[in-house]
Design a protein around this motif. Structure first.
Motif, PDB file in Angstrom:
ATOM      1  N   LYS A  65       0.831  -1.204   0.000  1.00 36.44           N
ATOM      2  CA  LYS A  65       0.000   0.000   0.000  1.00 36.44           C
ATOM      3  C   LYS A  65       0.870   1.261   0.000  1.00 36.44           C
ATOM      4  O   LYS A  65       0.631   2.198  -0.763  1.00 36.44           O
ATOM      5  N   LYS A  66       1.905   1.274   0.851  1.00 35.86           N
ATOM      6  CA  LYS A  66       2.807   2.413   0.944  1.00 35.86           C
ATOM      7  C   LYS A  66       3.553   2.614  -0.379  1.00 35.86           C
ATOM      8  O   LYS A  66       3.646   3.731  -0.882  1.00 35.86           O
ATOM      9  N   PHE A  67       4.045   1.521  -0.954  1.00 35.12           N
ATOM     10  CA  PHE A  67       4.778   1.587  -2.213  1.00 35.12           C
ATOM     11  C   PHE A  67       3.869   2.123  -3.318  1.00 35.12           C
ATOM     12  O   PHE A  67       4.247   3.023  -4.061  1.00 35.12           O
ATOM     13  N   LYS A  68       2.666   1.576  -3.411  1.00 37.19           N
ATOM     14  CA  LYS A  68       1.720   1.980  -4.460  1.00 37.19           C
ATOM     15  C   LYS A  68       1.379   3.464  -4.346  1.00 37.19           C
ATOM     16  O   LYS A  68       1.408   4.201  -5.337  1.00 37.19           O
ATOM     17  N   ARG A  69       1.072   3.903  -3.132  1.00 37.63           N
ATOM     18  CA  ARG A  69       0.717   5.310  -2.908  1.00 37.63           C
ATOM     19  C   ARG A  69       1.861   6.231  -3.344  1.00 37.63           C
ATOM     20  O   ARG A  69       1.651   7.207  -4.064  1.00 37.63           O
TER      21      ARG A  69
END
Length: 141
Positions: A65-69
């Motif tokens: 989630k952090k990477f995608k954001r």
């Protein structure tokens, strides 16, 4: 400039006294982000991150989630750098700060303060000050 130097020194002191477990956790997040670059795919309009595939193959939902954001915040040019790193795996001076940014490890507090100062204002004044400000402004400004 004086404010920035004081801010930078304070940040370095905080990092120096950070518990070893924090440093190890940061290294772990950066290494996971390096692995997640393999899930960046080229599409007609640019690049995308295949979060579903990353989770299905065992990566933590929080890291994905952090990477995608953070990946979606990058310009297409910077997404291309990450895509090429995912294929070739060659670390360069441009890839390292991007991977740290994608992992969310770029000391959140430091990043928040830099954004509070005003990225555009900072980069307008200091972009070419040294190689670090150039890379930082290339990413954020």
């Amino acid at each position: 400039m004086k404010t920035f130097v004081i801010f930078l020194c304070f940040s370095l002191v905080l990092m120096a006294i950070a518990p070893m477990s924090t440093v190890l956790a940061a290294e772990k997040e950066i290494n996971e982000s390096k692995e997640l670059t393999k899930y960046v795919e080229k599409i007609d309009t640019g690049y995308t991150f295949n979060a579903t595939k990353a989770i299905d193959e065992g990566h933590s939902k929080n890291s994905v989630k952090k990477f995608k954001r953070n990946f979606e915040r990058l310009s297409v040019d910077k997404q291309e750098i990450i895509y090429n790193f995912g294929i070739k795996g060659e670390m360069s001076t441009r890839v390292a700060p991007l991977v740290a940014f994608l992992s969310g490890v770029v000391a959140g507090w430091v990043l928040e303060k830099l954004l509070d100062y005003g990225t555009k204002k900072f980069c307008k004044k200091y972009k070419n000050y040294n190689s670090y400000t150039k890379v930082g402004c290339d990413i954020f400004g």
